[in-house]
Design an enzyme around this catalytic site. Structure first.
Site, PDB file in Angstrom:
ATOM      1  N   TYR A 139       0.846  -1.070  -0.195  1.00 35.27           N
ATOM      2  CA  TYR A 139       0.096  -0.163  -0.005  1.00 35.27           C
ATOM      3  C   TYR A 139       0.580   1.104  -0.059  1.00 35.27           C
ATOM      4  O   TYR A 139       0.248   2.477   0.013  1.00 35.27           O
ATOM      5  CB  TYR A 139      -1.054  -0.008   1.234  1.00 35.27           C
ATOM      6  CG  TYR A 139      -2.067  -0.952   0.779  1.00 35.27           C
ATOM      7  CD1 TYR A 139      -1.725  -2.386   0.499  1.00 35.27           C
ATOM      8  CD2 TYR A 139      -3.316  -0.824   1.247  1.00 35.27           C
ATOM      9  CE1 TYR A 139      -2.954  -3.248   0.311  1.00 35.27           C
ATOM     10  CE2 TYR A 139      -4.386  -1.771   1.139  1.00 35.27           C
ATOM     11  CZ  TYR A 139      -4.119  -3.051   0.909  1.00 35.27           C
ATOM     12  OH  TYR A 139      -5.146  -3.808   0.637  1.00 35.27           O
ATOM     13  N   LYS A 186       3.482 -14.131   5.977  1.00 38.07           N
ATOM     14  CA  LYS A 186       3.482 -14.988   4.736  1.00 38.07           C
ATOM     15  C   LYS A 186       5.237 -15.117   4.737  1.00 38.07           C
ATOM     16  O   LYS A 186       5.902 -14.979   3.497  1.00 38.07           O
ATOM     17  CB  LYS A 186       3.193 -14.419   3.442  1.00 38.07           C
ATOM     18  CG  LYS A 186       2.996 -15.465   2.259  1.00 38.07           C
ATOM     19  CD  LYS A 186       2.064 -16.256   2.564  1.00 38.07           C
ATOM     20  CE  LYS A 186       2.263 -17.477   1.378  1.00 38.07           C
ATOM     21  NZ  LYS A 186       1.499 -18.760   1.792  1.00 38.07           N
ATOM     22  N   ASP A 219      -2.256 -17.616   5.202  1.00 46.20           N
ATOM     23  CA  ASP A 219      -3.074 -18.371   4.565  1.00 46.20           C
ATOM     24  C   ASP A 219      -3.757 -19.213   5.530  1.00 46.20           C
ATOM     25  O   ASP A 219      -5.086 -19.607   5.635  1.00 46.20           O
ATOM     26  CB  ASP A 219      -2.556 -19.024   3.213  1.00 46.20           C
ATOM     27  CG  ASP A 219      -1.221 -19.470   3.433  1.00 46.20           C
ATOM     28  OD1 ASP A 219      -0.547 -19.127   4.174  1.00 46.20           O
ATOM     29  OD2 ASP A 219      -0.951 -20.660   2.676  1.00 46.20           O
ATOM     30  N   ASP A 243      -5.772  -6.034   5.392  1.00 50.64           N
ATOM     31  CA  ASP A 243      -6.950  -5.551   4.773  1.00 50.64           C
ATOM     32  C   ASP A 243      -8.027  -6.946   4.522  1.00 50.64           C
ATOM     33  O   ASP A 243      -9.115  -6.705   4.603  1.00 50.64           O
ATOM     34  CB  ASP A 243      -6.443  -5.108   3.566  1.00 50.64           C
ATOM     35  CG  ASP A 243      -7.578  -4.117   2.803  1.00 50.64           C
ATOM     36  OD1 ASP A 243      -8.759  -3.925   3.282  1.00 50.64           O
ATOM     37  OD2 ASP A 243      -7.165  -3.472   1.795  1.00 50.64           O
ATOM     38  N   ASP A 247     -11.776  -7.751   6.344  1.00 50.54           N
ATOM     39  CA  ASP A 247     -13.009  -7.945   5.732  1.00 50.54           C
ATOM     40  C   ASP A 247     -13.554  -9.473   5.879  1.00 50.54           C
ATOM     41  O   ASP A 247     -14.814  -9.522   6.168  1.00 50.54           O
ATOM     42  CB  ASP A 247     -12.728  -8.004   4.188  1.00 50.54           C
ATOM     43  CG  ASP A 247     -13.363  -6.362   3.792  1.00 50.54           C
ATOM     44  OD1 ASP A 247     -12.760  -5.715   4.599  1.00 50.54           O
ATOM     45  OD2 ASP A 247     -13.832  -6.136   2.789  1.00 50.54           O
TER      46      ASP A 247
END
Ligand code: NAP
Length: 497
Positions: A139, A186, A219, A243, A247
């Site tokens: 970002y 990750k 993940d 992000d 959600d």
């Protein structure tokens, strides 16, 4: 270590807040929130400011006008509705601009099960928070077309950024009396960038023995969140992971209508819902304003207005309990446009009517002031004991296949201080041939190392090699390969020895 003080009230006893109604459903949600906060008797002076679509239309490319920036610089506090952003083209997000300009580096996104909001997880007591790094990572928005057919986005993760978010996550957990903090990265794939947060988190964790800390690959974190969300208390993660995960967590408890957030920085805090401007519902008095209202509640806690925050949260719980009993609710809960649907204003009125009532069945957490980590805002110059340039990665735009390219580069580098080690295509080694069946594009990463063992390449040597390669091939980008205190400051290509 004292907290960075939240803004102090003015001499009239009132806190000043920059209020940005925003786009789409924003103004309705913000109006409902302001009405509830005022009815709860909190002394706030709202200064209405613009940002977002209307500002883009006026030709301000950032979507945030000077007057709004001045207001935030004065109040240090923002309550906002969502701002619309053009998708996939055009201007940058005004939201991201606001978060980044004021270095609100931590995005706190709590979700909890709520009365009467039926989900497949109802009854399992979900009550968790995603703490998302808010200004770095992909970002940072540093993108380039390296060739007409290959785009690049830089994932920038700094040691300082990781230190700030890791410390804040522990401090936040303490402020809410939470006992368990997971770090989701990750780092198995992105060992340097995502790995930096994991390593920093594990180092900082030693200073917080009262909080159980663990690492989870992101993940698997998503998988575990869907399978057994109640195992999580607080999750800290990098920007893009956060992000997406937040959600997901919003959906676990009934959707974006119930997901608030706070963006915290050293001296500015921005409170807003997780959701966007949901334009299809704009102006219809049907949107659920709870997410913005609960963001307002987070703001009150940040200001130390714990009693008012408690009062409003209980009023929300009581209203939801009453709605559940009566079989009514906002459109996202019971369906839009049914006889059981209540509108935004009526819902806010009901909450106002319930101020002062306490939910018997549902608890509200005790909070104490969050102690913001005190990390200097001075630019950090991280020094290494020993820094050596041992090669370069040269990115070349060429229609040649790997073998032609390889032999051409080997020839071009003759007589220079560099030799070709390998070529990779989108991260997989393709030269010398490995037998891999890659679908090659016209963007080659050519790894050239110093011919002499132990050499520290000078710029002159690098430039001489670049000049020779550049005479034959169109190179677009060069990256120095550095050894930092004896460890490689770069990763290997897939298949590279
Ligand atoms: P969105 O506005 O969040 O809406 C996506 C869906 O979420 C809606 O269609 C609706 O679902 C549900 N939803 C959102 N807010 C809700 C609420 N208060 N109550 C109940 N349901 C709600 O996402 P988007 O459509 O991707 O983005 C629209 C614009 O908002 C874009 O310009 C985007 O850039 C911007 N945006 C801004 C922010 C921000 O300001 N912080 C954040 C995200 C996106 P159903 O369709 O299922 O009813």
């Amino acid at each position: 270590m004292p907290a960075t003080a939240p803004p102090q009230p003015r001499s009239n006893g009132k806190h000043e807040v920059t209020l940005i109604p925003g786009d789409g459903v924003g103004p309705e949600c913000v109006e409902a929130t302001v009405r509830v906060i005022e009815a709860a008797g909190v002394g706030l002076d709202f200064e209405r400011c613009e940002a977002g679509e209307a500002v883009f239309r006026k030709g301000v490319p950032s979507g945030v006008p000077r007057e709004t920036l001045e207001s935030v610089n004065r109040t240090h506090l923002v309550l906002k509705g969502p701002l619309g952003t053009p998708v996939g083209h055009g201007e940058k997000s005004a939201n991201v601009t606001l978060r980044k300009l004021f270095e609100t580096y931590a995005n706190i996104r709590p979700v909890r099960e709520l009365p009467g909001v039926k989900t497949p997880y109802s009854g399992r007591g979900i009550d968790l928070v995603v703490v998302r790094e808010n200004v770095e990572d992909l970002y940072a928005g540093i993108e380039h077309m390296q060739t007409p057919g290959v785009a690049q986005c830089l994932k920038l993760i700094s040691r300082k950024g990781c230190e700030k978010i890791a410390r804040l996550a522990f401090e936040f957990a303490r402020s809410e009396g939470r006992k368990n903090l997971a770090c989701a990265t990750k780092s198995n794939i992105m060992k340097l960038t995502e790995g930096e947060l994991k390593r920093t988190f594990e180092r900082v964790a030693k200073e917080y023995p009262d909080i159980e800390s663990w690492h989870v690959i992101v993940d698997n974190c998503a998988h575990q969140l869907v399978k057994k969300p109640e195992q999580f208390d607080v999750i800290v993660t990098t920007n893009m992971n956060g992000d997406i995960l937040s959600d997901l967590t919003s959906a676990l408890i009934g959707g974006l209508g119930f997901a608030p957030s706070a963006n915290l920085g050293n001296d500015v805090a921005i409170f807003e819902a997780v959701h966007g401007s949901a334009p299809k519902y704009a102006g219809k008095d049907c949107i659920n304003p709870t997410a913005v209202l609960l963001s307002g509640v987070m703001m009150l806690r940040y200001l130390g207005e714990f009693e008012a925050a408690h009062k409003i949260e209980h009023a929300v719980l009581v209203t939801l309990e009453q709605n559940a009993k009566a079989g009514r609710g906002t459109g996202d809960v019971v369906g839009y446009g049914t006889p059981r649907t209540i509108g935004t204003r009526a819902y806010a009125d009901a909450i106002i009517g319930n101020l002062g009532k306490r939910s018997e069945g549902w608890k509200v957490r005790d909070h104490r002031e969050i102690r913001m980590p005190r990390i200097s805002i001075a630019p950090e110059f991280v020094k290494a004991g020993k820094l050596r340039v041992i090669g370069i990665d040269l990115f070349v735009h060429s229609p040649l296949g790997p073998e032609e390219m390889g032999s051409s580069l080997e020839k071009a580098l003759e007589g220079t201080a560099l030799k070709l080690k390998m070529i990779s295509n989108r991260g997989t080694k393709v030269y010398p041939p490995t037998g891999a069946r890659t679908d090659n594009v016209d963007h080659h990463r050519c790894r050239m190392m110093a011919r002499e063992d132990g050499a520290d390449l000078s710029d002159e040597q690098v430039l001489a090699a670049l000049a020779k390669v550049g005479a034959k091939h169109r190179w677009v980008h060069v990256e120095k390969l550095q050894e930092i205190d004896g460890a490689p400051g770069f990763t290997k290509a897939q298949g590279e020895d």
